[in-house]
Design an enzyme around this catalytic site. Structure first.
Site, PDB file in Angstrom:
ATOM      1  N   HIS A   1       4.381  10.512   6.470  1.00 32.02           N
ATOM      2  CA  HIS A   1       3.453  10.122   7.632  1.00 32.02           C
ATOM      3  C   HIS A   1       4.559   9.586   8.671  1.00 32.02           C
ATOM      4  CE1 HIS A   1      -0.613  10.570   5.880  1.00 32.02           C
ATOM      5  NE2 HIS A   1      -0.179  11.636   6.004  1.00 32.02           N
TER       6      HIS A   1
ATOM      7  N   HIS B   1       0.731  -1.190  -0.047  1.00 32.45           N
ATOM      8  CA  HIS B   1       0.069   0.047   0.126  1.00 32.45           C
ATOM      9  C   HIS B   1       0.794   1.049  -0.086  1.00 32.45           C
ATOM     10  CE1 HIS B   1      -3.541  -2.337   0.653  1.00 32.45           C
ATOM     11  NE2 HIS B   1      -2.943  -3.177   1.739  1.00 32.45           N
TER      12      HIS B   1
HETATM   13 ZN    ZN Z   1      -0.100   7.594   6.028  1.00 35.82          ZN
END
Ligand code: ZN
Length: 256
Positions: free
Chosen positions: A137, A92
């Site tokens: 992130h 992902h």
């Molecule tokens: Zn993320």
């Protein structure tokens, strides 16, 4: 771990290996970023993912208005140190795993350790409706299990980013594969902007199971990557972006 391949021939590969990991993320209920397993359907893929549909404090969001943080609100302090390379192609996203160790950041008195960082392209956060070409992130956990994510947006410029550059040659092409080498280090600090003003709000994981109670800190200043770096990252993942979620009256704070 179901397979370990020894690499040979590379001068820097003294302690490197590529392995295939059977993590929940790569083998679990197959969610995706498009089609019948895309974000609009995550909530019905598994009952574990119910929050993706029913949650009222989900991420990402579009930040249009924020309130000035008061002087007594806890402030972010970053204490990153260089980490050995450990990159996973999760299926992902491209993800960098941090070795567990010393506290990496504090928010007021609360300490958090960096667990991993990963990238989305286009970026998931929006400021006044605009997304970015890519985001990072950086996911942190406190001793008692609280999650905090630092979000950095990138823009294309002349300056290559040193962390991306060090990672690029070493990202496994195969989904589920991991690449580790102790001899090469990156400093996550090189992913952060110089100006540390940010927005903060309470949200969720942006991927199933979409669990809430995650503190988000989104830096306002963008960090530069080159077009070449962006192209190379997008060859791995392009379009791994969850759509923005309803704010539902949540407060967003602006910290200068
Ligand atoms: Zn993320």
């Amino acid at each position: 771990m179901n397979k370990i391949k020894r690499l040979s021939g590379g001068a820097f590969l003294l302690s490197a290996f590529v392995s295939l990991t059977a993590s929940a993320e790569t083998t679990g209920h197959g969610w995706a970023y498009e089609g019948e397993h895309g974000p609009a359907h995550w909530g019905s893929i598994s009952k574990d993912f119910h929050t993706c549909e029913s949650g009222r404090a989900e991420s990402p969001i579009d930040i249009e208005k924020a309130k000035k943080a008061s002087a007594d609100m806890p402030r972010l302090k970053v204490n990153y140190r260089p980490l050995p390379i450990d990159i996973i192609n999760t299926g992902h996203a491209v993800q960098f795993n941090a070795t567990p160790g010393s506290d990496s950041i504090t928010l007021g008195d609360q300490a958090y350790q960096l667990v991993q960082f990963h990238f989305h392209s286009p970026g998931e956060e929006r400021f006044a409706g605009k997304d970015s070409v890519m985001d990072a992130h950086l996911v942190h956990r406190s001793e008692d299990g609280k999650l905090l994510v630092l979000a950095v947006q990138f823009q294309v410029g002349n300056q290559p980013n040193p962390v991306i550059q060090t990672m690029l040659d070493r990202i496994p092409k195969e989904k589920g594969a991991e690449f580790k080498v102790n001899a090469v280090m990156v400093n996550p600090l090189d992913l952060l902007p110089r100006q540390t003003s940010y927005y903060t709000y309470s949200g969720s994981l942006n991927t199933p199971p979409c669990s809430e109670g995650v503190t988000w800190i989104e830096f306002k200043q963008r960090v530069s990557i080159t077009q070449q770096q962006l192209d190379a990252m997008q060859r791995f993942y392009h379009g791994n972006q969850r759509p923005v979620q309803a704010l539902n009256g949540r407060d967003i704070w602006e910290v200068e």
